[in-house]
Design a protein around this motif. Structure first.
Motif, PDB file in Angstrom:
ATOM      1  N   TYR A  75       0.822  -1.218   0.000  1.00 30.19           N
ATOM      2  CA  TYR A  75       0.000   0.000   0.000  1.00 30.19           C
ATOM      3  C   TYR A  75       0.849   1.258   0.000  1.00 30.19           C
ATOM      4  O   TYR A  75       1.815   1.394   0.739  1.00 30.19           O
ATOM      5  N   TYR A  85      -5.599  -0.596  -1.290  1.00 33.69           N
ATOM      6  CA  TYR A  85      -5.168  -1.496  -0.222  1.00 33.69           C
ATOM      7  C   TYR A  85      -5.222  -0.856   1.161  1.00 33.69           C
ATOM      8  O   TYR A  85      -5.077  -1.549   2.177  1.00 33.69           O
ATOM      9  N   PHE A  88      -7.878  -2.702   3.032  1.00 36.49           N
ATOM     10  CA  PHE A  88      -7.884  -4.159   3.052  1.00 36.49           C
ATOM     11  C   PHE A  88      -7.505  -4.769   4.403  1.00 36.49           C
ATOM     12  O   PHE A  88      -8.100  -5.778   4.800  1.00 36.49           O
ATOM     13  N   GLY A 179      -6.315  -5.992  -6.191  1.00 38.25           N
ATOM     14  CA  GLY A 179      -7.170  -4.848  -5.896  1.00 38.25           C
ATOM     15  C   GLY A 179      -8.035  -4.415  -7.047  1.00 38.25           C
ATOM     16  O   GLY A 179      -9.000  -3.686  -6.860  1.00 38.25           O
ATOM     17  N   PRO A 250     -11.946  -1.767  -8.072  1.00 31.59           N
ATOM     18  CA  PRO A 250     -11.979  -1.321  -6.674  1.00 31.59           C
ATOM     19  C   PRO A 250     -13.323  -0.661  -6.366  1.00 31.59           C
ATOM     20  O   PRO A 250     -13.929  -0.017  -7.227  1.00 31.59           O
ATOM     21  N   THR A 259     -11.953 -10.294  -1.177  1.00 27.94           N
ATOM     22  CA  THR A 259     -10.895 -10.135  -0.173  1.00 27.94           C
ATOM     23  C   THR A 259     -11.216 -10.953   1.072  1.00 27.94           C
ATOM     24  O   THR A 259     -10.340 -11.631   1.634  1.00 27.94           O
TER      25      THR A 259
END
Length: 604
Positions: A75, A85, A88, A179, A250, A259
């Motif tokens: 990230y 990210y 996440f 992502g 995303p 995820t």
């Protein structure tokens, strides 16, 4: 039963790798027997390891019944692909609790953007950043706290580096978590036209920036089929991330569900004792190369897959790529090999259709271990939302747009997009899928440069008339770090559009986004290692034949034998922008065909 030619290449790789793979697996077996569990940590070690956790996680980590998963992330909020990210880790931690586990953010890895550094000094660190990422991954996993790991990375050197780092901890289960790409911006054909107009002096920088900002405009990967999106395709076909997870945008609810599902599947593989080293074998590597050829993916992977494979004790070379490419048809037209982007590929059926077609023609090894818990047949399924969570069902059986994703009975070409080039100038790679047949063979005088800036300046001065082969020497990893030479595409495209026959020959790299111009790249041995490319002089007749796979200086043999390489002063490339910190990398890097790695040094 896999296709005969694919089986032969796989068997050849296995035979070549027997000793190195056995050494690697021995190390993994020893690590498995020792165990990487918190039970081995002393009380002080363990207390340090969970000091920042909440009370519930502390209690869980104090015992050994619950599994603890590492989050390793690339990230940062400067890279559009990696900005998503940020959210996440929280999603992953909640999902881990839901399956009776704990997740900790184990470490971040650097993530530079080649799109930002193209043509800049920082690009000379780009390739080496892959090995730095591998080391950073190892540091993140070194605490002996973890029973598995989730890798959060997408872009060019980042996924290969994470793969190399994961291979060093191959006794753990590992899942890669993508992502997704940004929504489509301006059409790629329009973007290419604007770049060429700017190179030709028809428009100013304000119009160029306006077009670029309309193309790269939101969180997510760039939508062209460069190295980042090739990473996603390959990791999915290698069975290292979940089916259909590569190209969901995303912010889509399915993205978050996928995820969460990554954590669920990691927990299941950990309970089953499935290790990363069991998944990353020669069959998975071959499946990745098949996907690369079938989709006309980024030439950067003729370096990266080699390095990833070597990190797992598997030795592959460019002859393996060439033999696979010869039997794998080209099934996609995605920019720069066409006008469509990866969102159009996804809408046409995406990975499920691609996997199904390749499996139906026996071009992939189906009987492999995957993070999904099935063989590769499971990757013909597509994810959907079911009660807010990801569920998989049968994917589309045929392409919804054959101009983007062809039917395998009517491919865009009968062979894949890579050609091995050989001759008295060494060995190189040529991406045929991006170049029209009429442009694949150029025999013309050499114009020798030692920087892309020098070539650009010659173009601006109007000095590049007539047919020529641009020889860009001393660009290899040991010389200056092997930067991408993407800035050369617009001027050479302009000249080609004017009717000139032009080609590029270099021991450097071209971007995964480059196309149209015939380019023999990654020439090895590189000039800094005594490669013959350093002997080429202005005016030498050079043959770049992408049809027959030939790179040749047509110079009298006696004259050629007498020549000695002419080495330029490269000191300006060895300091500034942190380049002085990478002297050891330039000194110890392996040749391009061995992965261009300073970690592996050519020895798996």
């Amino acid at each position: 039963m896999v296709h005969k030619a694919i089986a032969e290449v796989t068997e050849r790789i296995a035979a070549r790798s027997r000793d190195s793979r056995a050494r690697y697996l021995k190390h993994m077996d020893e690590a498995t027997q020792h165990g990487v569990t918190r039970a081995h940590l002393g009380c002080s070690n363990l207390a340090h390891g969970f000091a920042a956790c909440g009370p519930s996680d502390k209690q869980d980590l104090a015992g050994s019944a619950k599994k603890n998963f590492a989050i390793v992330s690339a990230y940062n909020d400067m890279l559009s692909a990696h900005q998503p990210y940020e959210r996440f880790p929280t999603i992953i931690k909640h999902a881990a609790h839901a399956v009776g586990a704990v997740a900790q953010f184990a470490g971040g890895v650097p993530a530079m953007c080649d799109g930002v550094t193209q043509g800049q000094p920082g690009m000379e660190l780009s390739l080496f950043s892959r090995d730095v990422i591998a080391m950073a991954t190892a540091v993140a996993l070194s605490h002996n706290m973890f029973d598995g790991a989730l890798m959060l990375g997408i872009c060019d050197k980042i996924v290969p580096g994470l793969l190399m780092g994961a291979a060093a901890f191959g006794h753990l289960p590992v899942v890669f978590v993508p992502g997704g790409p940004m929504p489509s911006g301006i059409p790629n054909k329009e973007k290419a036209r604007v770049r060429e107009d700017f190179a030709a002096g028809k428009i100013g920088q304000d119009k160029l920036l306006e077009a670029e900002a309309a193309s790269y405009h939101a969180p997510g990967t760039c939508t062209f089929y460069g190295t980042a999106n090739t990473n996603q395709m390959m990791v999915e076909l290698m069975g290292l991330q979940l089916p259909g997870s590569s190209f969901v945008n995303p912010g889509d609810k399915l993205r978050d569900a996928l995820t969460r599902a990554a954590v669920t599947h990691l927990a299941a593989r950990a309970s089953e004792g499935v290790r990363f080293c069991d998944m990353l074998d020669e069959r998975a590597v071959v499946n990745g190369v098949v996907g690369l050829c079938a989709t006309g993916g980024s030439t950067n992977h003729t370096l990266h897959i080699v390095a990833v494979a070597r990190a797992a004790g598997i030795r592959i070379d460019w002859s393996d790529f060439a033999d696979i490419s010869a039997v794998v048809p080209l099934l996609t037209r995605i920019y720069p090999n066409g006008d469509a982007d990866v969102n159009a590929f996804q809408q046409a059926g995406g990975m499920a259709v691609l996997a199904r077609q390749l499996l139906e023609k026996d071009l992939l090894h189906e009987n492999v271990r995957t993070v999904f818990g099935t063989g590769l047949e499971g990757y013909t399924q597509a994810p959907r939302l079911d009660g807010g969570e990801a569920a998989w069902g049968e994917g589309p059986r045929a392409s919804g747009d054959t101009s983007v994703l062809a039917d395998i009975a009517s491919p865009f070409d009968s062979h894949g997009g890579l050609r091995l080039m050989q001759g008295n100038l060494g060995r190189a790679i040529f991406k045929t899928s991006a170049v029209r047949p009429e442009h694949r063979v150029v025999e013309a005088p050499a114009r020798v440069f030692t920087s892309q800036q020098a070539l650009q300046e010659a173009f601006k001065r109007g000095e590049l008339g007539g047919d020529f082969v641009a020889v860009l020497a001393w660009q290899g990893p040991a010389a200056i770090g092997m930067p991408e030479l993407h800035k050369l595409t617009p001027p050479l495209s302009v000249l080609q559009g004017l009717g000139q026959k032009v080609a590029l020959l270099t021991d450097g790299r071209m971007s995964g986004a480059s196309g149209r111009i015939p380019a023999a790249i990654h020439v090895t041995p590189e000039c800094a290692h005594g490669g013959p490319l350093a002997k080429v002089r202005d005016g030498d007749i050079i043959l770049v034949d992408g049809e027959r796979g030939i790179i040749e200086a047509k110079v009298d043999a006696a004259e050629w034998a007498k020549r000695t390489p002419s080495a330029p002063d490269l000191s300006a490339h060895h300091s500034g922008s942190g380049r002085e910190l990478f002297a050891h990398a330039r000194a110890g890097v392996s040749p391009a065909e061995e992965g261009a790695s300073f970690l592996l040094g050519g020895k798996p």
